[in-house]
Motif scaffolding. Sequence first.
Motif, PDB file in Angstrom:
ATOM      1  N   ARG A  74       0.791  -1.086  -0.154  1.00  0.00           N
ATOM      2  CA  ARG A  74       0.011   0.074   0.102  1.00  0.00           C
ATOM      3  C   ARG A  74       0.728   1.262   0.013  1.00  0.00           C
ATOM      4  O   ARG A  74       0.486   2.059  -0.602  1.00  0.00           O
ATOM      5  N   LYS A  75       2.184   1.196   0.507  1.00  0.00           N
ATOM      6  CA  LYS A  75       3.047   2.327   0.851  1.00  0.00           C
ATOM      7  C   LYS A  75       3.955   2.482  -0.289  1.00  0.00           C
ATOM      8  O   LYS A  75       4.486   3.537  -0.435  1.00  0.00           O
ATOM      9  N   GLU A  76       3.894   1.516  -1.169  1.00  0.00           N
ATOM     10  CA  GLU A  76       5.159   1.598  -2.346  1.00  0.00           C
ATOM     11  C   GLU A  76       4.449   2.227  -3.605  1.00  0.00           C
ATOM     12  O   GLU A  76       3.400   2.183  -4.008  1.00  0.00           O
ATOM     13  N   GLU A  77       5.340   3.051  -4.126  1.00  0.00           N
ATOM     14  CA  GLU A  77       5.075   3.743  -5.285  1.00  0.00           C
ATOM     15  C   GLU A  77       5.104   2.824  -6.537  1.00  0.00           C
ATOM     16  O   GLU A  77       4.136   2.932  -7.227  1.00  0.00           O
ATOM     17  N   GLN A  78       6.231   2.024  -6.541  1.00  0.00           N
ATOM     18  CA  GLN A  78       6.149   0.908  -7.519  1.00  0.00           C
ATOM     19  C   GLN A  78       6.388  -0.509  -7.064  1.00  0.00           C
ATOM     20  O   GLN A  78       7.135  -0.794  -6.188  1.00  0.00           O
ATOM     21  N   ILE A  79       5.637  -1.471  -7.253  1.00  0.00           N
ATOM     22  CA  ILE A  79       5.452  -2.919  -6.963  1.00  0.00           C
ATOM     23  C   ILE A  79       6.265  -3.690  -7.868  1.00  0.00           C
ATOM     24  O   ILE A  79       5.904  -3.440  -9.143  1.00  0.00           O
ATOM     25  N   ASP A  80       7.164  -4.135  -7.263  1.00  0.00           N
ATOM     26  CA  ASP A  80       7.915  -5.295  -8.028  1.00  0.00           C
ATOM     27  C   ASP A  80       7.232  -6.608  -8.039  1.00  0.00           C
ATOM     28  O   ASP A  80       7.275  -7.325  -6.812  1.00  0.00           O
ATOM     29  N   THR A  81       6.686  -6.998  -9.033  1.00  0.00           N
ATOM     30  CA  THR A  81       6.007  -8.139  -9.034  1.00  0.00           C
ATOM     31  C   THR A  81       6.120  -9.005 -10.157  1.00  0.00           C
ATOM     32  O   THR A  81       6.785  -8.807 -11.086  1.00  0.00           O
ATOM     33  N   PHE A  82       4.937  -9.997 -10.471  1.00  0.00           N
ATOM     34  CA  PHE A  82       5.072 -10.748 -11.850  1.00  0.00           C
ATOM     35  C   PHE A  82       3.620 -10.536 -12.398  1.00  0.00           C
ATOM     36  O   PHE A  82       2.681 -10.564 -11.614  1.00  0.00           O
ATOM     37  N   LEU A  83       3.468 -10.328 -13.717  1.00  0.00           N
ATOM     38  CA  LEU A  83       2.380 -10.639 -14.673  1.00  0.00           C
ATOM     39  C   LEU A  83       2.232 -11.863 -15.086  1.00  0.00           C
ATOM     40  O   LEU A  83       3.205 -12.245 -15.750  1.00  0.00           O
ATOM     41  N   TYR A  84       1.151 -12.481 -14.892  1.00  0.00           N
ATOM     42  CA  TYR A  84       0.883 -13.974 -15.349  1.00  0.00           C
ATOM     43  C   TYR A  84       0.118 -13.847 -16.929  1.00  0.00           C
ATOM     44  O   TYR A  84      -0.825 -13.159 -17.190  1.00  0.00           O
ATOM     45  N   ARG A  85       0.606 -14.518 -17.817  1.00  0.00           N
ATOM     46  CA  ARG A  85       0.084 -14.846 -19.018  1.00  0.00           C
ATOM     47  C   ARG A  85      -1.208 -15.853 -18.926  1.00  0.00           C
ATOM     48  O   ARG A  85      -1.200 -16.533 -18.114  1.00  0.00           O
ATOM     49  N   LYS A  86      -1.685 -16.204 -20.233  1.00  0.00           N
ATOM     50  CA  LYS A  86      -2.790 -17.115 -20.405  1.00  0.00           C
ATOM     51  C   LYS A  86      -2.204 -18.468 -20.066  1.00  0.00           C
ATOM     52  O   LYS A  86      -3.033 -19.415 -19.535  1.00  0.00           O
ATOM     53  N   ASN A  87      -0.773 -18.879 -20.593  1.00  0.00           N
ATOM     54  CA  ASN A  87      -0.739 -20.146 -20.386  1.00  0.00           C
ATOM     55  C   ASN A  87      -0.026 -20.395 -18.832  1.00  0.00           C
ATOM     56  O   ASN A  87       0.866 -21.612 -18.612  1.00  0.00           O
ATOM     57  N   LYS A  88      -0.376 -19.522 -17.977  1.00  0.00           N
ATOM     58  CA  LYS A  88       0.095 -19.571 -16.563  1.00  0.00           C
ATOM     59  C   LYS A  88       1.621 -19.315 -16.421  1.00  0.00           C
ATOM     60  O   LYS A  88       1.960 -19.575 -15.186  1.00  0.00           O
ATOM     61  N   THR A  89       2.333 -18.883 -17.276  1.00  0.00           N
ATOM     62  CA  THR A  89       3.743 -18.561 -17.021  1.00  0.00           C
ATOM     63  C   THR A  89       3.756 -17.083 -16.665  1.00  0.00           C
ATOM     64  O   THR A  89       2.790 -16.329 -16.961  1.00  0.00           O
ATOM     65  N   CYS A  90       4.705 -16.502 -16.145  1.00  0.00           N
ATOM     66  CA  CYS A  90       4.768 -15.310 -15.658  1.00  0.00           C
ATOM     67  C   CYS A  90       6.179 -14.488 -15.809  1.00  0.00           C
ATOM     68  O   CYS A  90       7.289 -15.119 -16.364  1.00  0.00           O
ATOM     69  N   PHE A  91       6.211 -13.226 -15.977  1.00  0.00           N
ATOM     70  CA  PHE A  91       7.557 -12.517 -16.115  1.00  0.00           C
ATOM     71  C   PHE A  91       7.518 -11.398 -15.228  1.00  0.00           C
ATOM     72  O   PHE A  91       6.478 -10.719 -14.905  1.00  0.00           O
ATOM     73  N   PRO A  92       8.853 -10.762 -14.816  1.00  0.00           N
ATOM     74  CA  PRO A  92       8.908  -9.645 -13.928  1.00  0.00           C
ATOM     75  C   PRO A  92       8.542  -8.174 -14.441  1.00  0.00           C
ATOM     76  O   PRO A  92       8.443  -8.104 -15.564  1.00  0.00           O
ATOM     77  N   VAL A  93       7.798  -7.626 -13.713  1.00  0.00           N
ATOM     78  CA  VAL A  93       7.293  -6.057 -14.028  1.00  0.00           C
ATOM     79  C   VAL A  93       7.467  -5.364 -13.001  1.00  0.00           C
ATOM     80  O   VAL A  93       7.454  -5.518 -11.731  1.00  0.00           O
ATOM     81  N   GLY A  94       7.461  -4.188 -13.299  1.00  0.00           N
ATOM     82  CA  GLY A  94       7.343  -2.994 -12.257  1.00  0.00           C
ATOM     83  C   GLY A  94       5.908  -2.187 -12.251  1.00  0.00           C
ATOM     84  O   GLY A  94       5.715  -1.758 -13.457  1.00  0.00           O
ATOM     85  N   LEU A  95       5.102  -2.356 -11.203  1.00  0.00           N
ATOM     86  CA  LEU A  95       3.609  -2.036 -11.410  1.00  0.00           C
ATOM     87  C   LEU A  95       3.284  -0.824 -10.812  1.00  0.00           C
ATOM     88  O   LEU A  95       3.745  -0.678  -9.552  1.00  0.00           O
TER      89      LEU A  95
END
Length: 487
Positions: A74-95
Motif C-alpha cells: 500500500r505504501k509503495e510507489e512501484q511494486i515489483d511483482t509478476f504478470l501472469y500470461r494465459k498459459n500460466k507462465t509469468c515475467f517480472p514487471v514494475g507495477l
Amino acid sequence: MTGEYEKALRYILDNSQELIIGFDSLGCIGYVNDRTYEITGYSQGELRGVYIGELYKDVFQIADNRVKLVEGYRKEEQIDTFLYRKNKTCFPVGLKVIPYEYRGNPYYFCAAVNKTRYMLSLRKLEEATEQLKDSMKERDSFVANVTHELRTPINGIKGHTEILLESEEDSQKCNYLKMILDCCNTMEGIINNILDFSKLEAGKFQIEEKPFSFHEFMEKVEKLFHTLAIRKGLHFTMNVAPDIPDKLLGDELRLTQILNNLISNAVKFTSQGHVGIEVVKNMQVGNEIELFFMVVDTGIGLTPEDKEKLFRSFSQVDASITRKYGGTGLGLAITKQLVQMMGGSIRAEGERGKGSNFSFTVRLKTEESEPLKEAVDEMANWRTGKIVENIAKERDLMYEFGSELNEQEVRNNFEKLNLSIDMGNWYKAEIFEGAIKQLLQGASRELQREVLRLGMAVRKADYEKTREAETSITVLLEEELKKAKTK
C-alpha cells in the motif's frame, strides 16, 4: 470534440510500450491495451470482466466488498511483482496502480513495465561481479605467493653477501658486495609495495589503533635518514613542535611507511643540498589530534604537469626518472591511500630543478582527552614558514652560479667523485657527477659540454676520459669564476 479526444487517447494507450489495464472497484477488468494482449497471449476482448487478481497474483485482495492492494504494497510507489500470461507462465514487471474517477465511480489503472531484460542484465552483472571477485582473489593469492617466493631467494642472497662482507678485505670487492645488498634492499621495497598495493585494492588493508611514543618514533626516523643523507653528502634537519603530546594512539607502522616513502624519495631525488622534515600540531579537539608533516628537499623538483601524475598507480613524472632512479611508481599511490585512511590529505608543491615540498596531515588520538583547541597554533605556522624560508634561501644560493657556496659544493663533489673512481665505485661516481651537473646549470655552453663529456665517461666507467673531462672542467670553471668575481 470529446469523441475525437477519447479516440486519440485510446490510440496512444494501445500503442504504448507499457502494459495498461483498467478495472473497477470490484477488480473487474474493463480496459486492456493492445500491448498487454500481445505480451500475455490473450485474444482481443478475452480479458474483459476477468478479476485483476488473475493477472497479478498476491497483489490485490477483496475487502469490504471492494478491491484493495495487499497490506505490504500500500505504501509503495512501484511494486515489483509478476504478470501472469494465459498459459500460466509469468515475467517480472514494475507495477504502478493509479486511482481514477470514471463517470462518478471509482476506477483504477495498472501501468506496468516489462523488467525481463532488466532482470537478465542484473543477473549478468551479478555473475560478472562474482567472477571479478573470484579473479581478484586469485590475483591476491598469486601476488602473495609470488612475493613470498621472491623474498626467499633475496633473503638468501643478502645473508650470504653479509657473510662475505665480514671476511672480505679487498675494498673493490667490498664495494661490489655492498652494491648487491643495495639492490636486494631495493627489490625488497618493490615487493613490499606491490603486496601493499594489492591489499589496498582488495580492501584488506586495516589501520590499527595502538599506543606509541610519538617523540621516540620521530627520533628513530631521524637516526635512520640522517645517516642515509650524510652518506650522500646532504644536509638533514628535523623540527618537531614541542606541544605535540608524546603518548598517542594510532598506527605507528603505517605512519612509518608514509614517512619512509616521502623522505626516501626526497633523499633519492636530491643530489646535493638539503632535506628537511617539519612536524606541527594543526588542531586538537577532545582526544583527537591532527598533525601536519612537511618534507622539503632541494632535489630535481616538480612541474605543474608532474603533480597530476604523482599519486597515480604505476606512474612517475617521466620515463627517464624510472631509468635513472628506479622504482615502480607505487610508493606515492600507496602513501596517498594510507594518509586518507588515517583521516588526512596529501599535496605536493615544487619547481622544476629547484626542489619539492610534500605535506600531509593525519588524525591520531591522545590517551587522555584535553580541552578544546581548534585554533591552529600560530607558533607552529611560524616554524613551518621558517623552515621553508631557510631552505628557499639555501636553494637561491645553490643555484646562483659563481657564489662561494656553489664553488665549494663543486669542489666537494669533485673530491667525492675522484674518491669513488679510485675505489672503482662507478655507481657512486654517477651520483656525484649528477650533483656537479646540477650545480653547473648556469655555466657557459663550453663548460656544460665538458660536463656532458664527464657524464658520458662516468657512465662508460672510462677512467682516462673521466680524468680528462675533470681537468677541462676545472680549468674552465676557474676562468668563469674569475670573470664572475671581476663583475
